[in-house]
Structure formats: C-alpha cells, structure tokens
Design an enzyme around this catalytic site. Structure first.
Site, PDB file in Angstrom:
ATOM      1  CG  HIS A  17      15.346  23.239  23.922  1.00  0.00           C
ATOM      2  ND1 HIS A  17      14.235  24.045  23.924  1.00  0.00           N
ATOM      3  CD2 HIS A  17      16.217  23.811  24.777  1.00  0.00           C
ATOM      4  CE1 HIS A  17      14.423  25.055  24.754  1.00  0.00           C
ATOM      5  NE2 HIS A  17      15.634  24.935  25.279  1.00  0.00           N
ATOM      6  CE  LYS A  41      13.783  31.045  32.967  1.00  0.00           C
ATOM      7  NZ  LYS A  41      14.221  30.144  31.908  1.00  0.00           N
ATOM      8  NE  ARG A  90      20.134  30.296  23.160  1.00  0.00           N
ATOM      9  CZ  ARG A  90      19.424  31.382  23.425  1.00  0.00           C
ATOM     10  NH1 ARG A  90      18.821  32.020  22.459  1.00  0.00           N
ATOM     11  NH2 ARG A  90      19.303  31.826  24.647  1.00  0.00           N
ATOM     12  CB  SER A 128      12.068  28.927  25.682  1.00  0.00           C
ATOM     13  OG  SER A 128      12.490  27.616  25.405  1.00  0.00           O
TER      14      SER A 128
END
Length: 159
Positions: A17, A41, A90, A128
């Site tokens: 990040h 989440k 990514r 993460s």
C-alpha cells in the site's frame, strides 16, 4: 489542482500500500488515503486505529492526508472536490473487480477518472488478509508492513 483518493479498508496497511501511495503522490497535487468501512468485513483494527497506522506509515509523503468515511465513495468524492481515483492492482483478478467498481463510480460521478497502478513485483504476494493470518499464527511480518504496523500486530496478538 489534481486531487486524488486511494480508498480501502487497510486492515492493516502494508508496504505494498505504502509503495502505491508514494508513487501516486508523485502524480497529483494532493493525495487523500481514505479508510472506508466495509460492512462485509470483520476488521482486526478499528477504523481509528487504521487511520492512525496510515498516518504514521505515510509521514514521509508531504502531499498525503489520511481520512475515514462510512458511505459511498462517490459522495465523498463530490463533497471533497476530488477528480482522480487511484487504485493499486496486484493481479488480473484485481483488475476485473476494480474495473467494475470504477465504472460504477464513473456512472455516479462522470467527471472522475480512475488510474490503475501496478503493484511493484516485490509486493505482489502481500495482502492485508494474508498479513492478518500470518500475524494470527505469530508469523514473521517484518519487511511486509511498516514498523508501526508490526508493533500494533504484536500488541493485538498479545491480548
């Protein structure tokens, strides 16, 4: 003035990040990194803890500010006169998801453009969720996250 936003849950912020933020900050006059609350989440860190970790992790980026928001990114963009969204990618899977999100925001705020930045190769494997799992089992997160995050993860795991 070019004002851009990078959004995410950042639970926790990783070196990947930070690399995206550093590169994005070179493209704009002001970069806002905004912690958005994702109701789907179950975060390890509170929104305020994530904001604090982001602020500490990005002190070296002069034109970056950190904020948080619980609502639609399109509403935040309109309220804060932002004209660019910057997203890190990514993988091809990230692109597919992020492209659809960008089109939805473009529908709501037509004057906003999204820029995709490819993650640097040395950070491709860092996520993460992977960091949270590694920390949960007391794995080594050194060099994967900023030092303040490494300390915060150890503190979380010791409780």
């Amino acid at each position: 003035m070019k004002r851009a936003i990078c959004t995410g849950s950042f639970d926790p912020v990783t070196n990947g990040h930070v690399n995206i933020f550093e590169r994005a900050a070179n493209l704009v006059d002001e970069l806002i990194v905004c912690v958005f609350v994702n109701k789907r989440k179950n975060p390890m860190f509170t929104a305020q803890e994530r904001v604090d970790l982001l602020r500490e992790s990005t002190l070296h980026i002069d034109n970056l500010t950190v904020d948080s928001y619980d609502g639609l990114v399109s509403d935040y963009i309109k309220a804060n006169d932002i004209n660019i969204i910057i997203r890190g990618l990514r993988s091809a899977g990230d692109f597919e998801y992020e492209y659809n999100q960008a089109q939805m925001v473009k529908h709501l705020v037509p004057e906003v453009n999204t820029i995709f930045l490819l993650t640097a190769p040395e950070f491709l494997f860092i996520s993460s969720s992977g960091i949270r799992e590694l920390a949960q089992f007391h794995g080594d997160v050194h060099k994967l996250v900023p030092e303040c995050v490494e300390i915060a993860l150890r503190e979380k795991q010791s409780k």
